[in-house]
Design a protein around this motif. Structure first.
Motif, PDB file in Angstrom:
ATOM      1  N   HIS A  67      63.123  46.546  91.532  1.00  0.00           N
ATOM      2  CA  HIS A  67      63.678  48.101  91.539  1.00  0.00           C
ATOM      3  C   HIS A  67      64.958  47.707  90.383  1.00  0.00           C
ATOM      4  O   HIS A  67      65.381  48.851  90.143  1.00  0.00           O
ATOM      5  CB  HIS A  67      64.340  48.461  92.741  1.00  0.00           C
ATOM      6  CG  HIS A  67      63.324  48.739  93.813  1.00  0.00           C
ATOM      7  ND1 HIS A  67      62.114  49.694  93.723  1.00  0.00           N
ATOM      8  CD2 HIS A  67      63.308  48.164  95.131  1.00  0.00           C
ATOM      9  CE1 HIS A  67      61.450  49.465  94.701  1.00  0.00           C
ATOM     10  NE2 HIS A  67      62.307  48.858  95.651  1.00  0.00           N
ATOM     11  N   GLN A  68      64.876  46.788  89.964  1.00  0.00           N
ATOM     12  CA  GLN A  68      65.797  46.508  88.733  1.00  0.00           C
ATOM     13  C   GLN A  68      65.134  46.942  87.445  1.00  0.00           C
ATOM     14  O   GLN A  68      63.792  46.521  87.312  1.00  0.00           O
ATOM     15  CB  GLN A  68      66.200  44.994  88.478  1.00  0.00           C
ATOM     16  CG  GLN A  68      67.108  44.578  89.840  1.00  0.00           C
ATOM     17  CD  GLN A  68      68.482  45.033  89.612  1.00  0.00           C
ATOM     18  OE1 GLN A  68      68.969  45.530  88.528  1.00  0.00           O
ATOM     19  NE2 GLN A  68      69.242  45.532  90.681  1.00  0.00           N
ATOM     20  N   LEU A  69      65.619  47.637  86.465  1.00  0.00           N
ATOM     21  CA  LEU A  69      64.886  48.103  85.274  1.00  0.00           C
ATOM     22  C   LEU A  69      64.583  46.848  84.554  1.00  0.00           C
ATOM     23  O   LEU A  69      63.502  46.944  83.876  1.00  0.00           O
ATOM     24  CB  LEU A  69      65.903  48.872  84.484  1.00  0.00           C
ATOM     25  CG  LEU A  69      65.297  49.575  83.146  1.00  0.00           C
ATOM     26  CD1 LEU A  69      64.149  50.404  83.781  1.00  0.00           C
ATOM     27  CD2 LEU A  69      66.406  50.536  82.482  1.00  0.00           C
ATOM     28  N   GLY A  76      59.538  51.755  76.210  1.00  0.00           N
ATOM     29  CA  GLY A  76      60.759  51.670  75.521  1.00  0.00           C
ATOM     30  C   GLY A  76      61.477  53.053  75.534  1.00  0.00           C
ATOM     31  O   GLY A  76      62.726  53.200  75.707  1.00  0.00           O
ATOM     32  N   ALA A  77      60.628  54.283  75.238  1.00  0.00           N
ATOM     33  CA  ALA A  77      61.257  55.795  75.463  1.00  0.00           C
ATOM     34  C   ALA A  77      61.690  55.848  76.763  1.00  0.00           C
ATOM     35  O   ALA A  77      62.843  56.554  77.006  1.00  0.00           O
ATOM     36  CB  ALA A  77      60.263  56.567  75.221  1.00  0.00           C
ATOM     37  N   GLY A  78      61.488  55.364  77.857  1.00  0.00           N
ATOM     38  CA  GLY A  78      61.534  55.716  79.194  1.00  0.00           C
ATOM     39  C   GLY A  78      63.009  55.014  79.555  1.00  0.00           C
ATOM     40  O   GLY A  78      63.891  55.517  80.017  1.00  0.00           O
ATOM     41  N   ASN A  79      63.263  53.624  78.655  1.00  0.00           N
ATOM     42  CA  ASN A  79      64.550  52.860  79.001  1.00  0.00           C
ATOM     43  C   ASN A  79      65.526  53.736  78.251  1.00  0.00           C
ATOM     44  O   ASN A  79      66.570  54.054  79.040  1.00  0.00           O
ATOM     45  CB  ASN A  79      64.373  51.575  78.489  1.00  0.00           C
ATOM     46  CG  ASN A  79      63.363  50.860  79.305  1.00  0.00           C
ATOM     47  OD1 ASN A  79      63.139  50.957  80.224  1.00  0.00           O
ATOM     48  ND2 ASN A  79      63.002  49.735  78.382  1.00  0.00           N
ATOM     49  N   ILE A 139      63.324  56.641  87.308  1.00  0.00           N
ATOM     50  CA  ILE A 139      63.381  57.535  86.257  1.00  0.00           C
ATOM     51  C   ILE A 139      62.823  57.277  84.793  1.00  0.00           C
ATOM     52  O   ILE A 139      61.943  57.840  84.209  1.00  0.00           O
ATOM     53  CB  ILE A 139      65.019  58.061  85.930  1.00  0.00           C
ATOM     54  CG1 ILE A 139      65.756  58.974  86.885  1.00  0.00           C
ATOM     55  CG2 ILE A 139      65.044  58.843  84.510  1.00  0.00           C
ATOM     56  CD1 ILE A 139      67.060  58.864  86.837  1.00  0.00           C
ATOM     57  N   SER A 140      62.864  55.680  84.643  1.00  0.00           N
ATOM     58  CA  SER A 140      62.131  55.296  83.494  1.00  0.00           C
ATOM     59  C   SER A 140      60.699  55.172  83.642  1.00  0.00           C
ATOM     60  O   SER A 140      59.924  55.584  82.510  1.00  0.00           O
ATOM     61  CB  SER A 140      62.846  53.518  83.242  1.00  0.00           C
ATOM     62  OG  SER A 140      62.182  53.282  82.069  1.00  0.00           O
ATOM     63  N   LEU A 146      55.742  60.887  81.196  1.00  0.00           N
ATOM     64  CA  LEU A 146      55.975  62.153  80.514  1.00  0.00           C
ATOM     65  C   LEU A 146      55.993  61.969  79.006  1.00  0.00           C
ATOM     66  O   LEU A 146      55.465  62.850  78.362  1.00  0.00           O
ATOM     67  CB  LEU A 146      57.274  62.702  80.862  1.00  0.00           C
ATOM     68  CG  LEU A 146      57.637  63.073  82.326  1.00  0.00           C
ATOM     69  CD1 LEU A 146      58.941  63.705  82.573  1.00  0.00           C
ATOM     70  CD2 LEU A 146      56.572  64.271  82.711  1.00  0.00           C
ATOM     71  N   VAL A 147      56.317  60.862  78.779  1.00  0.00           N
ATOM     72  CA  VAL A 147      56.148  60.486  76.960  1.00  0.00           C
ATOM     73  C   VAL A 147      54.887  60.474  76.445  1.00  0.00           C
ATOM     74  O   VAL A 147      54.551  61.173  75.537  1.00  0.00           O
ATOM     75  CB  VAL A 147      57.073  59.400  76.626  1.00  0.00           C
ATOM     76  CG1 VAL A 147      56.626  58.770  75.449  1.00  0.00           C
ATOM     77  CG2 VAL A 147      58.468  59.570  76.700  1.00  0.00           C
ATOM     78  N   LYS A 148      54.051  59.967  77.497  1.00  0.00           N
ATOM     79  CA  LYS A 148      52.541  59.920  77.127  1.00  0.00           C
ATOM     80  C   LYS A 148      51.749  61.098  77.150  1.00  0.00           C
ATOM     81  O   LYS A 148      51.028  61.433  76.333  1.00  0.00           O
ATOM     82  CB  LYS A 148      52.125  58.702  77.994  1.00  0.00           C
ATOM     83  CG  LYS A 148      52.234  57.190  77.674  1.00  0.00           C
ATOM     84  CD  LYS A 148      51.139  56.397  78.646  1.00  0.00           C
ATOM     85  CE  LYS A 148      51.841  56.147  79.993  1.00  0.00           C
ATOM     86  NZ  LYS A 148      53.154  55.401  80.015  1.00  0.00           N
ATOM     87  N   LEU A 149      52.101  61.870  78.077  1.00  0.00           N
ATOM     88  CA  LEU A 149      51.853  63.165  78.168  1.00  0.00           C
ATOM     89  C   LEU A 149      51.974  63.900  76.992  1.00  0.00           C
ATOM     90  O   LEU A 149      51.303  64.823  76.469  1.00  0.00           O
ATOM     91  CB  LEU A 149      52.220  63.823  79.701  1.00  0.00           C
ATOM     92  CG  LEU A 149      52.031  65.417  79.808  1.00  0.00           C
ATOM     93  CD1 LEU A 149      50.055  65.207  80.189  1.00  0.00           C
ATOM     94  CD2 LEU A 149      52.475  65.875  80.951  1.00  0.00           C
ATOM     95  N   GLY A 150      53.530  63.897  76.451  1.00  0.00           N
ATOM     96  CA  GLY A 150      53.868  64.716  75.539  1.00  0.00           C
ATOM     97  C   GLY A 150      52.804  64.016  74.218  1.00  0.00           C
ATOM     98  O   GLY A 150      52.736  65.212  73.308  1.00  0.00           O
TER      99      GLY A 150
END
Length: 532
Positions: free
Chosen positions: A35-37, A357-360, A383-384, A390-394
């Protein structure tokens, strides 16, 4: 293009294999605390030289590279070879600053480039500027990977008739998106790292076989260049302006190679791959050996010349189909399936890292940084993961609803924007004297504004908006890559402002430490004891 069962079968076997690898990767080098980013996004920072080499290679050389570089050669001739020398700039600059940046990342726990900026300058405004620039530059880059997948599916004859519903028409792309989103969410960066072994291996095999077999069939490299030159000359003599080939302008060629190379390691997905390395020594070694991939890139570029020499007529006049059609004409169906699978993997690997990278950036540098409540490590990671989907969906919506040329133009803008972050990174790493945070923010704003306006091409009504990447800046007489001219203005503003700010600070300290005048103070007799 016509559907071929053998090509499709080979492609699907390899695609299913990749999907399985993507999900299995979640158990590869499994961490105690998932669970660590940094575990999900950076693989626990434990990738050694071998894994990092494949990961960065898979990140650098995407489906867009394999399709767009030879397409550029096919469209504009030798000018398209600028993509090869830009790799020289890329690795030289990476060798200069990435080891130092990675060392700091390990010491202080940086996950994104914004983490470094926030820690170095203590400026939320500058950090937010770097975050937004990274996000806006990544989204069209991710969309272009899906465009590469579209080209592969259309080349296999999987593109339904335009009269069909959008679900049927784009079903292959939707399936690929679902698979990509699922294993990225599950496995994080371990998935593209593991898939990169297969992707890079297949890509090397396909390209090496192609540059051996195709020249034999076309009469050798001498004949290929002669026929390609004749094809370009014939195109230049046409009355159709759209078919004209761009002449090789030295200043444009050099600045495109320079600017493109300088920009790459500033992208969030590139930084993500680098930060996953075990340490500075691993990165330094990789910057030394990764130029091997440049040889592969040169071979890929030659495919564009071979397509010209072979007289390929791309589907719908789109040069992105030049290489797929060349492969279909020159090789048996099973080998074409392998080649298409390699191109598809070259889209899936960097697309996964881009989404991570975008999620981070969103989870760590927007939500966590500006949230009024405490964000736990587990929630930050969740969240990431969600943002990566969501980024891929966009990007998928972007590709399905807009013309692919728009995505390409937006990506050109992204390249201009991302280069404007280099003063913040390099000055922040190597000097204090010219690293005033407000100066860097002002320089960034000037570079972004000028680059965007220049790319918009407001002075040329006959040119489509955002349709180019070169222009003659107002302060020079030769045309050049817009990103480089914007960077020159950016640096000028930053250095001048920083110098003025430094002088003002020194004067302020001087006034603060100057002796207070005592003319108005009462006079007291000086005794021998006080004089001593």
């Amino acid at each position: 293009m016509n559907f071929n069962g053998v090509t499709f079968s080979v492609f699907m076997i390899l695609f299913v294999l990749v999907t399985g690898i993507g999900f299995i990767a979640s158990r590869w080098r499994r961490a105690k605390d998932e669970h660590q980013l940094e575990e999900w996004a950076l693989g626990g920072r434990g990738f050694g030289g071998f894994v990092t080499w494949f990961l960065l290679g898979g990140d650098l050389y995407s489906a867009y590279t394999l399709i767009a570089v030879p397409a550029a050669i096919f469209s504009i001739g030798a000018f398209g070879f600028y993509a090869v020398p830009n790799a020289v700039v890329l690795y030289s600059l990476g060798f200069l600053f990435l080891p130092r940046l990675v060392k700091r990342a390990h010491e202080k726990g940086y996950v994104t480039l914004t983490d470094f900026v926030n820690d170095r300058f203590k400026s939320q405004a500058l950090g937010l500027a770097i975050t937004l620039t990274g996000l806006l530059a990544t989204l069209p880059y991710l969309a272009l990977q899906l465009v590469g997948l579209e080209v592969v599916f259309a080349s296999m004859g999987l593109k339904a008739d335009a009269s069909a519903s959008w679900i049927v028409r784009d079903l292959p792309l939707l399936i690929a998106f679902g698979v990509l989103a699922a294993y990225t969410y599950s496995s994080g960066i371990r998935a593209p790292a593991l898939i990169a072994f297969l992707k890079d291996g297949l890509t090397y095999i396909v390209v090496i076989v192609a540059v051996i077999v195709i020249p034999i069939k076309l009469g050798g490299f001498g004949q290929i260049f002669a026929d390609a030159g004749a094809a370009i000359a014939e195109r230049n003599n046409t009355t159709d302006p759209a078919a004209a080939t761009i002449s090789v302008n030295a200043s444009i060629y050099m600045t495109l190679a320079l600017g493109s190379g300088m920009a790459f390691f500033l992208y969030p997905h590139a930084i993500t791959g680098v930060f996953a390395a075990r340490g500075a020594r691993t990165v330094r070694r990789n910057m030394s050996v990764l130029p091997i991939y440049t040889v592969l890139l040169g071979f890929v570029a030659l495919l564009g010349m071979m397509a010209l020499a072979a007289g390929i007529k791309p589907l719908d006049g789109n040069p992105q189909f030049a290489v797929p059609q060349l492969l279909q004409e020159m090789f048996p169906s099973w080998f074409v399936g392998v080649a298409y699978a390699a191109i598809a993997m070259s889209a899936l690997v960097p697309a996964a890292i881009m989404a991570i990278g975008a999620g981070n950036l969103v989870s760590r540098n927007i939500i966590r940084q500006f949230s009024r409540s405490q964000i736990s490590a587990r929630r930050e990671t969740t969240i990431s993961k969600i943002v990566s989907v969501l980024v891929k969906l966009g990007a998928l919506v972007f590709v399905l609803t807009l013309d692919s040329q728009f995505a390409l133009n937006f990506q050109l803008l992204g390249g201009i924007w991302i280069l404007q972050t280099i003063p913040t990174v390099l000055l922040g790493l190597f000097t204090d004297r010219f690293a005033d945070k407000w100066a860097l923010l002002a320089g960034w704003a000037v570079g972004i504004a000028y680059g965007t306006l220049a790319a918009y091409n407001i002075s040329s009504p006959n040119t489509s908006h955002f349709g180019g990447s070169t222009a003659t800046p107002f302060f020079l007489t030769s045309p050049m890559y817009i990103a480089v001219s914007a960077l020159i203005l950016n640096l000028a503003v930053t250095l001048i402002w920083s110098a003025i700010a430094s002088v003002l600070r020194q004067n302020g300290r001087g006034r603060a430490t100057a002796p207070i005048p005592t003319e108005s103070a009462p006079t007291t007799p000086v005794t021998p004891s006080t004089a001593q």
